[in-house]
Write a protein that holds these residues in place. Sequence first.
Motif, mmCIF file in Angstrom:
data_model
loop_
_atom_site.group_PDB
_atom_site.id
_atom_site.type_symbol
_atom_site.label_atom_id
_atom_site.label_comp_id
_atom_site.label_asym_id
_atom_site.label_seq_id
_atom_site.Cartn_x
_atom_site.Cartn_y
_atom_site.Cartn_z
ATOM 1 N N CYS A 38 -27.015 -27.427 25.724
ATOM 2 C CA CYS A 38 -28.307 -28.237 26.686
ATOM 3 C C CYS A 38 -28.959 -27.494 27.719
ATOM 4 O O CYS A 38 -29.714 -27.798 27.901
ATOM 5 N N SER A 39 -28.667 -26.666 27.926
ATOM 6 C CA SER A 39 -29.251 -25.720 28.618
ATOM 7 C C SER A 39 -29.199 -23.921 28.938
ATOM 8 O O SER A 39 -28.126 -23.629 28.266
ATOM 9 N N ALA A 40 -30.137 -23.476 29.660
ATOM 10 C CA ALA A 40 -29.915 -21.882 29.474
ATOM 11 C C ALA A 40 -28.626 -21.475 29.906
ATOM 12 O O ALA A 40 -28.032 -22.030 30.665
ATOM 13 N N HIS A 41 -27.780 -20.711 29.374
ATOM 14 C CA HIS A 41 -26.113 -19.555 30.166
ATOM 15 C C HIS A 41 -26.827 -19.043 31.323
ATOM 16 O O HIS A 41 -28.276 -18.169 31.162
ATOM 17 N N ALA A 42 -26.307 -18.705 32.469
ATOM 18 C CA ALA A 42 -26.826 -17.645 33.301
ATOM 19 C C ALA A 42 -25.825 -16.527 33.342
ATOM 20 O O ALA A 42 -24.481 -16.868 32.994
ATOM 21 N N PHE A 43 -26.265 -15.688 33.139
ATOM 22 C CA PHE A 43 -25.500 -14.794 32.989
ATOM 23 C C PHE A 43 -25.914 -13.043 34.452
ATOM 24 O O PHE A 43 -26.594 -12.794 34.173
ATOM 25 N N VAL A 44 -24.804 -12.487 34.290
ATOM 26 C CA VAL A 44 -25.100 -10.995 35.248
ATOM 27 C C VAL A 44 -24.996 -10.642 34.422
ATOM 28 O O VAL A 44 -24.031 -9.609 33.906
ATOM 29 N N VAL A 45 -26.408 -9.239 34.816
ATOM 30 C CA VAL A 45 -26.494 -8.055 33.875
ATOM 31 C C VAL A 45 -27.117 -6.464 34.257
ATOM 32 O O VAL A 45 -27.520 -7.369 35.823
ATOM 33 N N SER A 46 -26.837 -6.012 33.853
ATOM 34 C CA SER A 46 -27.211 -4.837 34.500
ATOM 35 C C SER A 46 -28.565 -4.274 33.310
ATOM 36 O O SER A 46 -29.011 -4.545 32.186
ATOM 37 N N PRO A 47 -30.105 -4.210 34.405
ATOM 38 C CA PRO A 47 -31.192 -4.175 34.032
ATOM 39 C C PRO A 47 -31.104 -2.884 32.849
ATOM 40 O O PRO A 47 -32.044 -2.427 31.536
ATOM 41 N N LYS A 48 -29.723 -1.957 33.472
ATOM 42 C CA LYS A 48 -30.196 -0.949 32.331
ATOM 43 C C LYS A 48 -29.808 -0.927 31.211
ATOM 44 O O LYS A 48 -29.550 0.034 29.583
ATOM 45 N N GLN A 49 -28.587 -1.804 30.646
ATOM 46 C CA GLN A 49 -27.844 -1.889 28.907
ATOM 47 C C GLN A 49 -29.591 -2.154 28.366
ATOM 48 O O GLN A 49 -30.250 -3.062 28.194
ATOM 49 N N SER A 50 -28.661 -2.071 27.388
ATOM 50 C CA SER A 50 -30.413 -2.170 25.760
ATOM 51 C C SER A 50 -29.568 -3.878 25.484
ATOM 52 O O SER A 50 -29.129 -4.535 25.780
ATOM 53 N N LEU A 51 -31.170 -4.450 24.877
ATOM 54 C CA LEU A 51 -31.167 -5.296 24.218
ATOM 55 C C LEU A 51 -29.662 -5.752 23.322
ATOM 56 O O LEU A 51 -29.080 -6.621 23.359
ATOM 57 N N GLN A 52 -29.919 -4.012 22.503
ATOM 58 C CA GLN A 52 -27.906 -4.964 21.683
ATOM 59 C C GLN A 52 -27.442 -5.298 22.432
ATOM 60 O O GLN A 52 -25.962 -5.892 21.676
ATOM 61 N N ALA A 53 -26.548 -4.366 23.106
ATOM 62 C CA ALA A 53 -25.608 -4.243 24.106
ATOM 63 C C ALA A 53 -25.422 -5.650 24.557
ATOM 64 O O ALA A 53 -23.835 -6.262 24.661
ATOM 65 N N LEU A 54 -26.768 -6.296 25.757
ATOM 66 C CA LEU A 54 -26.994 -7.775 25.649
ATOM 67 C C LEU A 54 -26.113 -8.719 24.658
ATOM 68 O O LEU A 54 -25.553 -9.310 25.139
ATOM 69 N N ILE A 55 -26.724 -8.629 23.195
ATOM 70 C CA ILE A 55 -26.754 -9.327 21.952
ATOM 71 C C ILE A 55 -25.124 -8.941 22.255
ATOM 72 O O ILE A 55 -24.417 -10.178 21.699
ATOM 73 N N ASP A 56 -24.772 -8.058 21.799
ATOM 74 C CA ASP A 56 -23.256 -7.443 21.969
ATOM 75 C C ASP A 56 -22.158 -8.384 22.604
ATOM 76 O O ASP A 56 -20.708 -8.339 22.156
ATOM 77 N N GLY A 57 -22.466 -8.381 24.011
ATOM 78 C CA GLY A 57 -21.555 -9.157 25.117
ATOM 79 C C GLY A 57 -22.060 -10.226 25.915
ATOM 80 O O GLY A 57 -21.363 -11.008 24.893
ATOM 81 N N GLN A 58 -22.802 -10.064 26.818
ATOM 82 C CA GLN A 58 -22.581 -11.552 27.622
ATOM 83 C C GLN A 58 -23.321 -12.739 26.209
ATOM 84 O O GLN A 58 -22.878 -13.621 26.054
ATOM 85 N N ILE A 59 -25.045 -12.596 24.473
ATOM 86 C CA ILE A 59 -24.852 -13.187 24.248
ATOM 87 C C ILE A 59 -24.133 -13.677 23.263
ATOM 88 O O ILE A 59 -23.839 -15.081 22.961
ATOM 89 N N GLN A 60 -22.947 -13.136 23.207
ATOM 90 C CA GLN A 60 -21.969 -13.382 22.112
ATOM 91 C C GLN A 60 -21.006 -13.872 22.269
ATOM 92 O O GLN A 60 -20.416 -15.143 22.124
ATOM 93 N N ALA A 61 -20.761 -13.432 23.353
ATOM 94 C CA ALA A 61 -19.781 -14.680 24.576
ATOM 95 C C ALA A 61 -19.623 -15.841 24.846
ATOM 96 O O ALA A 61 -19.375 -16.722 24.815
ATOM 97 N N GLY A 62 -21.087 -15.608 25.449
ATOM 98 C CA GLY A 62 -21.580 -17.395 25.223
ATOM 99 C C GLY A 62 -22.197 -17.943 24.144
ATOM 100 O O GLY A 62 -22.175 -19.738 24.527
ATOM 101 N N PHE A 63 -22.091 -17.614 23.277
ATOM 102 C CA PHE A 63 -22.488 -18.649 21.540
ATOM 103 C C PHE A 63 -21.904 -18.160 20.667
ATOM 104 O O PHE A 63 -22.195 -19.087 19.736
ATOM 105 N N GLU A 64 -20.911 -17.329 21.041
ATOM 106 C CA GLU A 64 -20.233 -17.330 19.598
ATOM 107 C C GLU A 64 -19.589 -19.011 18.944
ATOM 108 O O GLU A 64 -18.944 -19.139 17.929
ATOM 109 N N GLN A 65 -19.201 -19.643 20.303
ATOM 110 C CA GLN A 65 -18.126 -20.965 19.645
ATOM 111 C C GLN A 65 -19.293 -21.623 18.527
ATOM 112 O O GLN A 65 -19.019 -22.384 17.773
#
Length: 120
Positions: A38-65
């Motif tokens: 219903c709303s955006a998820h909040a994540f703590v991320v490193s600005p040094k990580q790549s967009l691909q790492a964001l997808i493989d890590g936080q985005i997958q964990a937050g939305f794979e359900q």
Amino acid sequence: MTVQAIVEKYQFEPLDLQQNYGENMLLFIGWDHHTLFCSAHAFVVSPKQSLQALIDGQIQAGFEQHPDFKHIDWSKVEFRLNRNLLQADFSKSLEDLGFDHKSLLRFVTPDLAGYQGTHV
């Protein structure tokens, strides 16, 4: 509706200031047309990580359900960063792509319309 504090000079230092995250930052991520979230998820991320790492890590964990997640073709996804179209370079770091503390990243999956096409 206007909200008014019941005490005078209601002031405080927010707890989500960049300085409280060290070298990391707070990032909000939402998946448009998928209202199971219903709303955006909040994540703590490193600005040094790549967009691909964001997808493989936080985005997958937050939305794979969501049943649609496994069908996402990331090459077709439209990304918006703080309401501006983002030219996704999956190898670049988040900071190189313009992400900053408390940015909002929204993504649209054009071929997927939620559970059984209902935007859920």
